[in-house]
Design an enzyme around this catalytic site. Sequence first.
Site, PDB file in Angstrom:
ATOM      1  N   HIS A  80       0.827  -1.211   0.000  1.00 22.86           N
ATOM      2  CA  HIS A  80       0.000   0.000   0.000  1.00 22.86           C
ATOM      3  C   HIS A  80       0.865   1.267   0.000  1.00 22.86           C
ATOM      4  O   HIS A  80       0.528   2.256   0.655  1.00 22.86           O
ATOM      5  CB  HIS A  80      -0.940   0.027   1.205  1.00 22.86           C
ATOM      6  CG  HIS A  80      -1.957  -1.073   1.214  1.00 22.86           C
ATOM      7  ND1 HIS A  80      -3.217  -0.923   0.689  1.00 22.86           N
ATOM      8  CD2 HIS A  80      -1.895  -2.351   1.661  1.00 22.86           C
ATOM      9  CE1 HIS A  80      -3.886  -2.067   0.842  1.00 22.86           C
ATOM     10  NE2 HIS A  80      -3.110  -2.944   1.422  1.00 22.86           N
ATOM     11  N   ASN A 153     -10.187  -2.756   2.636  1.00 17.78           N
ATOM     12  CA  ASN A 153      -9.929  -2.742   1.191  1.00 17.78           C
ATOM     13  C   ASN A 153     -11.226  -2.461   0.441  1.00 17.78           C
ATOM     14  O   ASN A 153     -12.307  -2.416   1.046  1.00 17.78           O
ATOM     15  CB  ASN A 153      -9.375  -4.097   0.741  1.00 17.78           C
ATOM     16  CG  ASN A 153      -7.890  -4.263   1.056  1.00 17.78           C
ATOM     17  OD1 ASN A 153      -7.176  -3.285   1.271  1.00 17.78           O
ATOM     18  ND2 ASN A 153      -7.438  -5.498   1.078  1.00 17.78           N
TER      19      ASN A 153
HETATM   20 FE1  HDD Z   1      -2.405  -4.784   5.499  1.00 12.05          FE
HETATM   21  C1  HDD Z   1      -0.949  -1.742   5.199  1.00 12.05           C
HETATM   22  C2  HDD Z   1      -5.368  -3.479   4.323  1.00 12.05           C
HETATM   23  C3  HDD Z   1      -3.825  -7.935   5.513  1.00 12.05           C
HETATM   24  C4  HDD Z   1       0.324  -5.994   6.951  1.00 12.05           C
HETATM   25  N1  HDD Z   1      -3.024  -2.984   4.861  1.00 12.05           N
HETATM   26  C5  HDD Z   1      -2.272  -1.842   4.807  1.00 12.05           C
HETATM   27  C6  HDD Z   1      -3.051  -0.756   4.323  1.00 12.05           C
HETATM   28  C7  HDD Z   1      -4.302  -1.243   4.069  1.00 12.05           C
HETATM   29  C8  HDD Z   1      -4.286  -2.641   4.419  1.00 12.05           C
HETATM   30  C9  HDD Z   1      -5.478  -0.481   3.537  1.00 12.05           C
HETATM   31  C10 HDD Z   1      -2.571   0.646   4.086  1.00 12.05           C
HETATM   32  C11 HDD Z   1      -2.858   1.543   5.245  1.00 12.05           C
HETATM   33  C12 HDD Z   1      -2.450   2.947   4.906  1.00 12.05           C
HETATM   34  O1  HDD Z   1      -3.157   3.587   4.096  1.00 12.05           O
HETATM   35  O2  HDD Z   1      -1.418   3.392   5.406  1.00 12.05           O
HETATM   36  N2  HDD Z   1      -4.204  -5.560   4.941  1.00 12.05           N
HETATM   37  C13 HDD Z   1      -5.317  -4.843   4.593  1.00 12.05           C
HETATM   38  C14 HDD Z   1      -6.454  -5.718   4.551  1.00 12.05           C
HETATM   39  C15 HDD Z   1      -6.015  -6.973   4.865  1.00 12.05           C
HETATM   40  C16 HDD Z   1      -4.607  -6.868   5.134  1.00 12.05           C
HETATM   41  C17 HDD Z   1      -7.862  -5.300   4.215  1.00 12.05           C
HETATM   42  C18 HDD Z   1      -6.799  -8.259   4.977  1.00 12.05           C
HETATM   43  C19 HDD Z   1      -7.972  -8.337   5.531  1.00 12.05           C
HETATM   44  N3  HDD Z   1      -1.847  -6.630   6.072  1.00 12.05           N
HETATM   45  C20 HDD Z   1      -2.571  -7.790   6.020  1.00 12.05           C
HETATM   46  C21 HDD Z   1      -1.836  -8.860   6.655  1.00 12.05           C
HETATM   47  C22 HDD Z   1      -0.650  -8.310   7.076  1.00 12.05           C
HETATM   48  C23 HDD Z   1      -0.692  -6.917   6.698  1.00 12.05           C
HETATM   49  C24 HDD Z   1      -2.325 -10.284   6.814  1.00 12.05           C
HETATM   50  C25 HDD Z   1       0.501  -8.940   7.795  1.00 12.05           C
HETATM   51  C26 HDD Z   1       0.467 -10.047   8.450  1.00 12.05           C
HETATM   52  N4  HDD Z   1      -0.608  -4.009   5.914  1.00 12.05           N
HETATM   53  C27 HDD Z   1       0.349  -4.693   6.584  1.00 12.05           C
HETATM   54  C28 HDD Z   1       1.542  -3.837   6.959  1.00 12.05           C
HETATM   55  C29 HDD Z   1       1.129  -2.451   6.377  1.00 12.05           C
HETATM   56  C30 HDD Z   1      -0.235  -2.738   5.772  1.00 12.05           C
HETATM   57  C31 HDD Z   1       2.857  -4.414   6.484  1.00 12.05           C
HETATM   58  C32 HDD Z   1       2.108  -1.759   5.459  1.00 12.05           C
HETATM   59  C33 HDD Z   1       2.118  -0.310   5.870  1.00 12.05           C
HETATM   60  C34 HDD Z   1       1.403  -0.265   7.112  1.00 12.05           C
HETATM   61  O3  HDD Z   1       0.952  -1.496   7.418  1.00 12.05           O
HETATM   62  O4  HDD Z   1       1.229   0.727   7.816  1.00 12.05           O
HETATM   63  O5  HDD Z   1       1.666  -3.792   8.337  1.00 12.05           O
END
Ligand code: HDD
Length: 697
Positions: A80, A153
């Site tokens: 993202h 999402n």
């Molecule tokens: Fe995630 C960012 C949505 C599963 C780990 N995720 C991130 C963002 C969104 C989502 C919208 C961007 C937030 C922003 O605008 O800063 N992610 C989802 C959704 C998931 C999902 C809807 C499933 C239901 N994500 C998911 C899993 C993991 C992550 C299973 C790790 C085990 N996601 C992350 C992260 C991020 C992230 C690596 C990257 C940047 C941040 O968090 O701040 O922690």
Amino acid sequence: MPKSKEEPKGSKLSASAGGETHQVASGPDARLTTNHGVPVSDNQNSLKAGARGPSLLEDFVLREKIQHFDHERIPERIVHARGSAAHGYFELTTSLAKYTRAKVLTEVGKRTEVFTRFSTVAGGAGSVDTPRDVRGFAVKLYTVEGNWDLVGNNIPVFFIQDAIKFPDLIHAVKMEADRGYPQAASAHDTFWDFIGLMPEATHMIMWAMSDRTLPRSLRMMKGFGVNTFRLLNDKDEATFVKFHWRPKLGTQSTCWDEAVKIAGADPDYHRRDLFDAIDIGAFPEWEFGVQLLSQEEADALPFDILDATKLIPEELYPIQVVGRMVLDRNPMNFFAETEQAAFLPTNMPPGIDVSEDPLLQGRLFSYQDTQLSRLGTVNFHQIPINQAKGCPFQNMQRDGHMQMQAPAGRANYEPNSLGQAGEDGGPREDPQGGFRTAAIAADGAKVRLRAETFADHYSQARLFFRSQTEIEQAHLASALVFELSKVTFAHVRERVLANLQNVDADLAKRVADGLNVALPKASAPAVAPSEMAPSPALRIVGKYPPSLKGRAVGVLVTDGADGTVVANVKAAAEAEGASVKIVAPKIGGVKLKDGKLLAADGQLAGSPSVIFDAVALVLSEAGCAELMKESAATDFVSNAFVHLKAIGFTAEAQALLDKAGVVPDDGVIDLKAGAEAFLPPARTRQWAREPGVRVLA
Ligand code: HDD
């Protein structure tokens, strides 16, 4: 942080990114200083030993400026990374007090500030806005009981069931490890290799290959919390909940070919669209809805409510709309706000709680952890955009990198007897009003197992595909053909096709035909898919709102064009809430038939029809003759036609229409019938035109 009560003369407090301020001089007193406040006399020349001599180490002005610049970037988000955001408010319209004690969901009419960030998943921060990709929909609500981050999402399900697979999924979809490409694209070997080996991803693949991953605008996307959460009422009774955002402008998408061309025409298409809309006061709005289920109702479902690859059909459990969100303010500084915003699924006010969904459980760790590497400090919650703005935050945590607060007093531990709570003794826990976890029994043996109730990977994939209109099914099948055509390993394509057989035999055949390969036998599903009643709620086509509101009309004009026709089209489209842009061969505009000058909003080569929802050609005969020599003009018209857009025209444009291969249909409107006749086809796409302009799978 303490604010200065009295503003020095000639200075102002720079607008805050969420509460914090610092003094900046304005007006004649606005002089340049170093970061430490020393006035700078010369910002053009470094300090040298003689006019042509080497620079001196002594030059702290130069060194501070260059050093700060050298460190301007922070790591982009691992997923993202590319996103844009806006401020606004959430307003509750119906109380959920029966289910939750969270004030944000019980105080009807109260407005809660929000910061909402939309994103693509796979591409880097500098990639384009319109790849085929899932869109992030993350809302930070600054509630009076702490921040609530609903990090969702634009698709209600996910690729995987367990967070332990997330790094693999992301590695597979991002640019390939050895070559560093493709950027922001799932159409490559490693992604489809992983997908073929992960049948649980099949439902999400149906969504990802549908037009949902080609949103027309961030303002025209649904949002979903995806994971199942719980609401807890004042008796601590728990109810399962799925969260939904529904755009007032309806769910609208582009065509694949159009999305690809937009990427070239305007890589910032979505970002600009959101910013511009808010800038002109056309504030995007979403309804907020919930699906609520008791434990018994969840137990009776034919799938597991803890499995993030499943949705709850709206026909079974209708969405109850209980609030709305309006985005009405653009960020003042992209980096300070959008880039530094840290969303945490662990941010929940009392009355909202997680479920045991194993995908969500992993997320509860990941987001807090990733902020440390991105923002570099455990104090990232003090960055203004991340601060709990709706209420104070206070505890005994201290120090750390970039500490911005100076907590007073000696009590930095608890319990203590140095004074009363709230005074010298500091803050105390609140057993009544504080966050409490649902008392769900959890006493199983420690195992690394996937529940058997998670084993059905195909029923809902089938439900999705069979619920689509014919047009959407054809788009989905064609997207699969496109993506798998980029796969170079035959065995990878074959495995995906074998899995698709379990979704729908006709779909698998269409994709195999589109690839011109033999259809393999179906793979053995862990659980045979079952039939579910089609869910019309899962369609987009046929549901565009009957209005041009929020959309864009491009009017191509030449010298000698009829100004009355231009004015009529503009007035009619604007009356419906469209934005109308005048496109001319030269940016200086055109001289109309009556001699008046008409200013242009865009020059033809830089304003292709892909950035508009409908177009009108108001030309003079001589102007049309000139445009016949200009490929940007033919492209303008032919693309509008193949992207199924309404085309209004004056008789003088006929030669250009012919050259562009336009075949008359209900969406090609002679403007002599009046601008009103142009509106109905402009409100939608000409789906009936598609079989004539594109071979779909
Ligand atoms: Fe995630 C960012 C949505 C599963 C780990 N995720 C991130 C963002 C969104 C989502 C919208 C961007 C937030 C922003 O605008 O800063 N992610 C989802 C959704 C998931 C999902 C809807 C499933 C239901 N994500 C998911 C899993 C993991 C992550 C299973 C790790 C085990 N996601 C992350 C992260 C991020 C992230 C690596 C990257 C940047 C941040 O968090 O701040 O922690």
